[in-house]
Design an enzyme around this catalytic site. Structure first.
Site, PDB file in Angstrom:
ATOM      1  N   ARG A 255      -1.043  -3.548 -11.996  1.00 37.86           N
ATOM      2  CA  ARG A 255      -2.501  -3.378 -12.204  1.00 37.86           C
ATOM      3  C   ARG A 255      -2.752  -2.238 -12.916  1.00 37.86           C
ATOM      4  O   ARG A 255      -3.921  -2.029 -13.336  1.00 37.86           O
ATOM      5  CB  ARG A 255      -3.204  -3.766 -10.928  1.00 37.86           C
ATOM      6  CG  ARG A 255      -2.969  -2.742  -9.698  1.00 37.86           C
ATOM      7  CD  ARG A 255      -3.576  -3.179  -8.596  1.00 37.86           C
ATOM      8  NE  ARG A 255      -5.154  -2.922  -8.678  1.00 37.86           N
ATOM      9  CZ  ARG A 255      -5.623  -1.858  -8.433  1.00 37.86           C
ATOM     10  NH1 ARG A 255      -5.021  -0.617  -8.329  1.00 37.86           N
ATOM     11  NH2 ARG A 255      -6.968  -1.792  -8.450  1.00 37.86           N
TER      12      ARG A 255
ATOM     13  N   GLU B   5      21.940  -6.098   5.906  1.00 37.80           N
ATOM     14  CA  GLU B   5      21.684  -4.638   6.413  1.00 37.80           C
ATOM     15  C   GLU B   5      21.369  -3.709   5.412  1.00 37.80           C
ATOM     16  O   GLU B   5      21.269  -2.759   5.504  1.00 37.80           O
ATOM     17  CB  GLU B   5      22.638  -4.476   7.473  1.00 37.80           C
ATOM     18  CG  GLU B   5      23.102  -5.289   8.771  1.00 37.80           C
ATOM     19  CD  GLU B   5      21.723  -5.449   9.416  1.00 37.80           C
ATOM     20  OE1 GLU B   5      20.990  -4.514   9.764  1.00 37.80           O
ATOM     21  OE2 GLU B   5      21.249  -6.680   9.646  1.00 37.80           O
TER      22      GLU B   5
ATOM     23  N   PRO C   2      13.715   0.159   4.488  1.00 44.44           N
ATOM     24  CA  PRO C   2      13.018   0.776   5.498  1.00 44.44           C
ATOM     25  C   PRO C   2      13.176   2.204   5.649  1.00 44.44           C
ATOM     26  O   PRO C   2      12.456   3.201   6.257  1.00 44.44           O
ATOM     27  CB  PRO C   2      13.230  -0.041   6.912  1.00 44.44           C
ATOM     28  CG  PRO C   2      13.924  -1.164   6.376  1.00 44.44           C
ATOM     29  CD  PRO C   2      14.462  -0.923   5.176  1.00 44.44           C
TER      30      PRO C   2
ATOM     31  N   ASP D 267     -10.162   3.485  -6.607  1.00 44.30           N
ATOM     32  CA  ASP D 267      -9.392   2.839  -5.516  1.00 44.30           C
ATOM     33  C   ASP D 267      -9.421   3.749  -4.386  1.00 44.30           C
ATOM     34  O   ASP D 267      -9.330   4.942  -4.408  1.00 44.30           O
ATOM     35  CB  ASP D 267      -7.927   2.527  -6.072  1.00 44.30           C
ATOM     36  CG  ASP D 267      -7.954   1.561  -7.109  1.00 44.30           C
ATOM     37  OD1 ASP D 267      -9.021   0.707  -7.061  1.00 44.30           O
ATOM     38  OD2 ASP D 267      -7.099   1.431  -7.821  1.00 44.30           O
TER      39      ASP D 267
END
Ligand code: JAH
Length: 290
Positions: free
Chosen positions: A163, A121, A94, A178
């Site tokens: 992709r 963690e 994160p 896209d």
């Protein structure tokens, strides 16, 4: 492209056998190698974690185990790809740099990626420090939320990158169209899409899409993309390249802001910028039908 993934849950990656990624693997475009991190432990309990220095909650993944695993996977890959080959190391966290379509396009150019998803963690920070001196090592975040581990983030990234590899998508669909792809619609969300029947439960397909007028359809799609982006991601409109906006775009933005004033009188400008900033959006291509 070769992809190695080291995890305490290699079975988490079963979805990569399915659909587009499964086909890419069958066809040899995507060469994925899964590894059990615990194979590089030495104790009977196959311990991968320990208490954090400095105290605090949770556990941290031990550097020795990750170091032996990453070294061995690099050696294994070199046996197949040559003694000079080095992977790009990707660690989901994160606290990483944002993983965007731009990063996906960059990774799609790499011949070899090595993903190191953590649990607990996270991994002792010396592991990324060490490999940062030996190869390109990225700590990346796929969004501002906390998962139970990095595995789901790796699935997301492998699919976003996979992709983009040549031959994975049919020629019928171009990755250039896209949302978030560089080009004419850069930084705009895609608008609504429809298929048959023309009326479903009383909801009609917008008339213009049935008109066969390709210029008007392209213009309508851009307008809808702009309106949707203003509504859902105003910060993307604030970042739009002024050279990519034409007179018609500016009218769509002004009309949207007038309607925002009606619905939410106290609301700030949806772009988060004062009106004078919108006057910066001037001049641009006039190549679409009005
Ligand atoms: C959680 C290790 N950006 C999403 C993301 C990525 C990784 C993790 N969480 C969220 C994570 C626990 C341990 C990684």
């Amino acid at each position: 492209m070769r992809v190695d993934i080291i995890s305490i849950f290699p079975e988490y990656f079963a979805p990569l056998d399915v659909s587009l990624m499964g086909k890419a693997r069958e066809r040899g475009i995507l060469d994925i190698h899964l590894h059990q991190l615990r194979d590089w432990t030495h104790d009977v309990h196959k311990t991968v974690d320990d208490t954090p220095y400095g105290g605090g909650p949770g556990m941290v993944m031990k550097p020795e185990v990750w170091g032996e695993a990453v070294d061995a996977v690099i050696e294994g890959g070199r046996a197949a790809r040559g003694a000079d080959a080095l992977p790009r190391l990707v660690v989901p966290t994160p606290s990483g740099r944002p993983f965007t379509q731009e990063v996906a396009l960059e990774y799609a150019e790499e011949p070899w990626l090595l993903f190191a998803p953590a649990r607990y963690e996270g991994i002792d920070s010396r592991v990324v420090a060490e490999y940062g001196e030996r190869l390109r090592a990225d700590e990346v975040s796929i969004g501002d939320y906390v998962l139970a581990g990095g595995e789901a983030a790796v699935l997301v990234m492998v699919e976003a990158v996979g992709r983009l590899l040549p031959g994975v998508l049919g020629n019928a669909r171009s990755v250039a169209d896209d949302s978030f792809a560089p080009g004419a619609m850069a930084n705009l969300l895609e608008g609504p899409v429809y298929t048959k029947p023309p009326v479903w439960r009383g909801h009609e397909v917008p008339e213009v899409l049935l008109s066969g007028h390709h210029g008007r359809i392209a213009r309508w799609r851009r307008d809808e993309a702009l309106r949707r982006t203003l509504d859902r991601r105003p910060e993307l409109v604030a970042r739009l390249d002024r050279d990519g906006l034409d007179k018609h775009d500016r009218r769509v933005i002004e009309e949207f802001e007038e309607r925002v004033d009606e619905r939410r009188p106290a609301a700030a400008s949806p772009t988060g910028f004062p009106p004078e900033v919108h006057s910066a959006f001037r001049a641009g291509p006039e190549d679409m039908a009005d």
